[in-house]
Motif scaffolding. Structure first.
Motif, PDB file in Angstrom:
ATOM      1  N   LYS A  20       6.819 -19.228   7.239  1.00 58.90           N
ATOM      2  CA  LYS A  20       7.895 -18.922   8.189  1.00 58.90           C
ATOM      3  C   LYS A  20       9.078 -18.258   7.496  1.00 58.90           C
ATOM      4  N   ARG A  21       9.428 -18.730   6.300  1.00 59.98           N
ATOM      5  CA  ARG A  21      10.567 -18.146   5.582  1.00 59.98           C
ATOM      6  C   ARG A  21      10.297 -16.686   5.240  1.00 59.98           C
ATOM      7  N   ALA A  22       9.061 -16.391   4.842  1.00 58.50           N
ATOM      8  CA  ALA A  22       8.705 -15.012   4.503  1.00 58.50           C
ATOM      9  C   ALA A  22       8.793 -14.109   5.733  1.00 58.50           C
ATOM     10  N   VAL A  23       8.422 -14.651   6.897  1.00 56.01           N
ATOM     11  CA  VAL A  23       8.500 -13.858   8.130  1.00 56.01           C
ATOM     12  C   VAL A  23       9.949 -13.520   8.452  1.00 56.01           C
ATOM     13  N   LEU A  87       5.567   3.299  -3.794  1.00 58.67           N
ATOM     14  CA  LEU A  87       5.801   2.989  -5.205  1.00 58.67           C
ATOM     15  C   LEU A  87       5.997   1.488  -5.416  1.00 58.67           C
ATOM     16  N   ALA A  88       6.684   0.838  -4.492  1.00 62.76           N
ATOM     17  CA  ALA A  88       6.928  -0.600  -4.615  1.00 62.76           C
ATOM     18  C   ALA A  88       5.628  -1.391  -4.508  1.00 62.76           C
ATOM     19  N   VAL A  89       4.788  -1.045  -3.556  1.00 59.27           N
ATOM     20  CA  VAL A  89       3.507  -1.743  -3.402  1.00 59.27           C
ATOM     21  C   VAL A  89       2.600  -1.468  -4.600  1.00 59.27           C
ATOM     22  N   ALA A  90       2.598  -0.232  -5.090  1.00 60.74           N
ATOM     23  CA  ALA A  90       1.802   0.086  -6.278  1.00 60.74           C
ATOM     24  C   ALA A  90       2.244  -0.756  -7.469  1.00 60.74           C
ATOM     25  N   GLY A  91       3.552  -0.925  -7.631  1.00 56.06           N
ATOM     26  CA  GLY A  91       4.062  -1.770  -8.709  1.00 56.06           C
ATOM     27  C   GLY A  91       3.704  -3.231  -8.516  1.00 56.06           C
ATOM     28  N   ALA A  92       3.774  -3.723  -7.290  1.00 63.24           N
ATOM     29  CA  ALA A  92       3.430  -5.123  -7.017  1.00 63.24           C
ATOM     30  C   ALA A  92       1.968  -5.403  -7.347  1.00 63.24           C
ATOM     31  N   VAL A  93       1.092  -4.465  -7.014  1.00 66.87           N
ATOM     32  CA  VAL A  93      -0.333  -4.639  -7.325  1.00 66.87           C
ATOM     33  C   VAL A  93      -0.555  -4.644  -8.832  1.00 66.87           C
ATOM     34  N   LEU A  94       0.050  -3.701  -9.533  1.00 65.00           N
ATOM     35  CA  LEU A  94      -0.112  -3.634 -10.983  1.00 65.00           C
ATOM     36  C   LEU A  94       0.378  -4.909 -11.663  1.00 65.00           C
ATOM     37  N   GLN A  95       1.546  -5.387 -11.288  1.00 68.46           N
ATOM     38  CA  GLN A  95       2.087  -6.599 -11.910  1.00 68.46           C
ATOM     39  C   GLN A  95       1.207  -7.808 -11.622  1.00 68.46           C
ATOM     40  N   SER A  96       0.543  -7.818 -10.477  1.00 67.42           N
ATOM     41  CA  SER A  96      -0.296  -8.963 -10.113  1.00 67.42           C
ATOM     42  C   SER A  96      -1.619  -8.957 -10.857  1.00 67.42           C
ATOM     43  N   GLN A 227      -6.538  -6.852   0.658  1.00 64.69           N
ATOM     44  CA  GLN A 227      -6.959  -7.435  -0.621  1.00 64.69           C
ATOM     45  C   GLN A 227      -6.061  -8.592  -1.058  1.00 64.69           C
ATOM     46  N   THR A 228      -5.253  -9.107  -0.142  1.00 66.21           N
ATOM     47  CA  THR A 228      -4.305 -10.173  -0.487  1.00 66.21           C
ATOM     48  C   THR A 228      -4.998 -11.374  -1.121  1.00 66.21           C
ATOM     49  N   ARG A 229      -6.088 -11.809  -0.533  1.00 69.29           N
ATOM     50  CA  ARG A 229      -6.789 -12.996  -1.044  1.00 69.29           C
ATOM     51  C   ARG A 229      -7.276 -12.757  -2.472  1.00 69.29           C
ATOM     52  N   ASN A 230      -7.803 -11.581  -2.748  1.00 71.23           N
ATOM     53  CA  ASN A 230      -8.309 -11.286  -4.090  1.00 71.23           C
ATOM     54  C   ASN A 230      -7.189 -11.273  -5.124  1.00 71.23           C
ATOM     55  N   VAL A 231      -6.023 -10.775  -4.726  1.00 73.26           N
ATOM     56  CA  VAL A 231      -4.884 -10.770  -5.650  1.00 73.26           C
ATOM     57  C   VAL A 231      -4.427 -12.187  -5.943  1.00 73.26           C
ATOM     58  N   ASN A 232      -4.343 -13.029  -4.912  1.00 70.70           N
ATOM     59  CA  ASN A 232      -3.909 -14.414  -5.106  1.00 70.70           C
ATOM     60  C   ASN A 232      -4.886 -15.190  -5.986  1.00 70.70           C
ATOM     61  N   ILE A 233      -6.186 -14.938  -5.827  1.00 66.96           N
ATOM     62  CA  ILE A 233      -7.176 -15.628  -6.655  1.00 66.96           C
ATOM     63  C   ILE A 233      -7.074 -15.181  -8.105  1.00 66.96           C
ATOM     64  N   ARG A 285       9.589 -11.272  -5.181  1.00 62.29           N
ATOM     65  CA  ARG A 285       9.157 -12.606  -5.609  1.00 62.29           C
ATOM     66  C   ARG A 285      10.316 -13.595  -5.665  1.00 62.29           C
ATOM     67  N   LYS A 286      11.520 -13.105  -5.972  1.00 59.04           N
ATOM     68  CA  LYS A 286      12.689 -13.979  -5.935  1.00 59.04           C
ATOM     69  C   LYS A 286      12.979 -14.462  -4.510  1.00 59.04           C
ATOM     70  N   LEU A 287      12.657 -13.630  -3.534  1.00 61.85           N
ATOM     71  CA  LEU A 287      12.972 -13.959  -2.145  1.00 61.85           C
ATOM     72  C   LEU A 287      11.906 -14.815  -1.478  1.00 61.85           C
ATOM     73  N   VAL A 288      10.619 -14.514  -1.727  1.00 63.54           N
ATOM     74  CA  VAL A 288       9.545 -15.163  -0.960  1.00 63.54           C
ATOM     75  C   VAL A 288       8.510 -15.866  -1.823  1.00 63.54           C
ATOM     76  N   GLY A 289       8.672 -15.900  -3.138  1.00 58.88           N
ATOM     77  CA  GLY A 289       7.684 -16.554  -3.977  1.00 58.88           C
ATOM     78  C   GLY A 289       6.611 -15.596  -4.445  1.00 58.88           C
ATOM     79  N   SER A 290       5.514 -16.137  -4.955  1.00 55.50           N
ATOM     80  CA  SER A 290       4.500 -15.319  -5.629  1.00 55.50           C
ATOM     81  C   SER A 290       3.293 -14.972  -4.769  1.00 55.50           C
ATOM     82  N   SER A 291       3.188 -15.523  -3.567  1.00 53.73           N
ATOM     83  CA  SER A 291       2.046 -15.219  -2.703  1.00 53.73           C
ATOM     84  C   SER A 291       2.051 -13.737  -2.345  1.00 53.73           C
ATOM     85  N   PHE A 292       0.945 -13.056  -2.639  1.00 49.61           N
ATOM     86  CA  PHE A 292       0.919 -11.608  -2.475  1.00 49.61           C
ATOM     87  C   PHE A 292       1.023 -11.190  -1.016  1.00 49.61           C
TER      88      PHE A 292
END
Length: 348
Positions: A20-23, A87-96, A227-233, A285-292
């Motif tokens: 809910k907080r992320a929404v 660019l932001a999403v590309a960076g988020a995927v790379l960091q994950s 691919q959210t589930r695969n990133v989280n795993i 990640r500071k705002l909503v945590g690490s869940s992709f």
């Protein structure tokens, strides 16, 4: 009260937990992004109030405002949103997938590879091949540099720190090749090429830019979200992910391909705009945590907002000059990168 809300399809064939907080944060950032778009559209040598901008967008504005907004400014605003979010999403995927907070398309050399592909397109096919093919050459350049990066960084696996350091070296080498092409080419092509190397969304149009980039973003962003589930795993580590039944290397390769394609398509239109892919995921990640699943939309909105504000400052703070937006993102991102280096100095 639970902080998660489950959503299930009929028959429970599909289910997802929504924080809910992320929404709420996503909705707030979406409103902020819309407000930034309206203000940016009205700002310039001739200021147009937000109310008149909204009236014009609804088809009830003055003819003069309609020309300024619809033909000159709005395409630039749309491109800022598309490029910044990509660019932001590309960076988020790379960091994950690399599990390195220093990873981003520009730091790893992917942005420079895409920029070189775009520069080569201009020099080899400028004026003869439709510009709609430029993202393909830019993505090809990004993939080639990524392949070279992995080959050089591989030593019984890819070490995260080694990957970043080699990426910085490759980025400098590729940039020097691009400069050589600029120096050796005709003046008109050289000026156009410098746009990609500094990162600017100046002079964008509906047909050549917005309609060229929009299909790539409209396809690649949803594919990345799936691919959210695969990133989280994978965030749990290779051994745990494998024991859970995940095909680690297969999924990592797919995610890397999506990240490189997003960065390459964005660079083809916006040029080598740096550090958005580094800053936005950290802020998310500071705002909503690490869940992709939460990080991805928040990163996309933050990337769009960052580039909107950088472009707004670049074209209004130095009138009558129009400074490339990439200059301002670099001015903000470079100190941020050094801060990350200092904070992670004892990690490796």
């Amino acid at each position: 009260m639970s902080k998660y809300k489950p959503l299930r399809s009929r028959g429970a064939q599909f289910s997802v937990l929504i924080e809910k907080r992320a929404v709420w944060i996503t909705l707030i950032l979406f409103i902020v992004c819309l407000a930034a778009m309206i203000v940016s559209t009205g700002a310039g040598s001739q200021f147009i109030t937000p109310l008149n901008v909204i009236k014009t967008l609804l088809g009830k504005g003055e003819p003069t405002y309609e020309v300024i907004i619809m033909k000159l400014r709005l395409p630039r605003i749309i491109i800022a949103v598309l490029v910044g979010s990509s660019l932001a999403v590309a960076g988020a995927v790379l960091q994950s997938i690399i599990r390195n907070p220093l990873a981003s398309p520009d730091v790893a050399g992917i942005t420079e590879g895409a920029s070189l592909g775009a520069v080569l397109f201009i020099f080899l096919f400028g004026g003869t091949v439709p510009i709609h093919w430029m993202p393909l050459t830019s993505i090809t350049g990004a993939f080639l540099i990524t392949g070279l990066l992995y080959i050089l960084a591989w030593k019984k696996g890819v070490d995260p720190l080694r990957l970043v350091l080699i990426g910085i070296g490759i980025s400098a080498a590729i940039k020097s090749i691009s400069y050589m092409l600029v120096i050796s080419g005709p003046l008109q092509l050289a000026q156009r090429s410098l746009t990609f190397m500094t990162g600017s969304i100046y002079g964008t149009s509906w047909d050549k830019d917005v309609l060229t980039l929009l299909p790539w973003v409209a396809v690649l962003l949803p594919l990345t979200w799936l691919q959210t589930r695969n990133v989280n795993i994978q965030a749990l580590g290779d051994e745990v992910a494998s024991s859970a039944g995940a095909h680690v290397q297969k999924h990592r390769l797919l995610l890397l391909a999506l990240s490189v394609a997003l960065a390459g398509a964005a660079v083809a239109i916006g040029g080598a705009i740096g550090f958005i892919g580094l800053m936005a995921p950290h802020m998310a990640r500071k705002l909503v945590g690490s869940s992709f699943g939460s990080v991805l939309p928040v990163s996309a909105l933050l990337g769009a907002i960052i580039l909107l504000l950088a472009d707004l400052a670049a074209r209004t703070a130095f009138l009558p000059n129009d400074v490339p937006a990439g200059v301002l993102t670099a001015a903000i991102g470079a100190p941020f990168f050094m801060y990350l280096l200092y904070r992670n100095r004892n990690r490796y």
